[in-house]
Motif scaffolding. Structure first.
Motif: not given
Length: 182
Positions: A21-30
């Motif tokens: 979940r947090y990897a996906t959120i971080t990837l969307v932000a990146l």
């Protein structure tokens, strides 16, 4: 015995999906930052960055393979529920078991073939950033492995549901939880 295995898988999957979940959120932000930087440099500064499009695409590959297991666990994939809703409780659980068995088998193929694909691509570098394509294609076996364990948990839960429907998979409960969260 199945309850014990489902409990262990549930705890492992909960921690893994928390990371996803947090990897996906971080990837969307990146991806957002990279795309915005590319647009800014191209249209405001008239000097486009060569690496933004490629980087955004490769980050999106990882975003997909970290997000898919979350959707699987939460019943977020598109589904036609007319057949399961028409079946009695035990039949519904048997259908879910069959579905998750097929998903499980597909994930075995995805992990195996994805690893072979990533391994063969290790000598190929990306055009602009010059990183090994193995790091991009590595998303397939990683995401497939996570989905394997989520599918295994759901398969075992559905098998339990065949014998005790009240303890099986209840996608209606997931739908109601999503509706109440909105």
């Amino acid at each position: 015995m199945l309850h014990f295995v489902v409990g262990i898988l549930g705890r492992i999957n909960k921690k893994t999906l928390f990371f996803c979940r947090y990897a996906t959120i971080t990837l969307v932000a990146l991806i957002t930052v990279v795309v915005c930087a590319g647009v800014y440099w191209r249209y405001v500064l008239n000097n486009s960055l060569s690496w933004t499009e490629e980087t955004a695409k490769f980050l999106m590959v990882w975003m997909v393979f970290t997000g898919i297991p979350i959707a699987l666990k939460n019943g977020g994939h598109a589904a036609i529920d007319a057949l399961p809703n028409a079946l009695p409780a035990r039949g519904r659980q048997a259908l879910y078991a069959l579905i998750y068995l097929v998903v499980l088998l597909l994930m075995v193929v995805l992990v195996y073939q994805g690893w072979a694909f990533a391994w063969n691509a290790r000598v190929q570098n990306t055009a602009t950033t010059q990183i090994s394509m193995m790091y991009v294609f590595g998303a397939m076996p990683v995401g497939g492995a996570i989905m394997f364990f989520v599918s295994l948990e759901l398969l075992l839960q559905a098998i339990i549901g065949v014998f005790k429907p009240s303890e099986g998979i209840h996608l209606q409960d997931i739908e109601m939880a999503k509706a109440s969260a909105e």
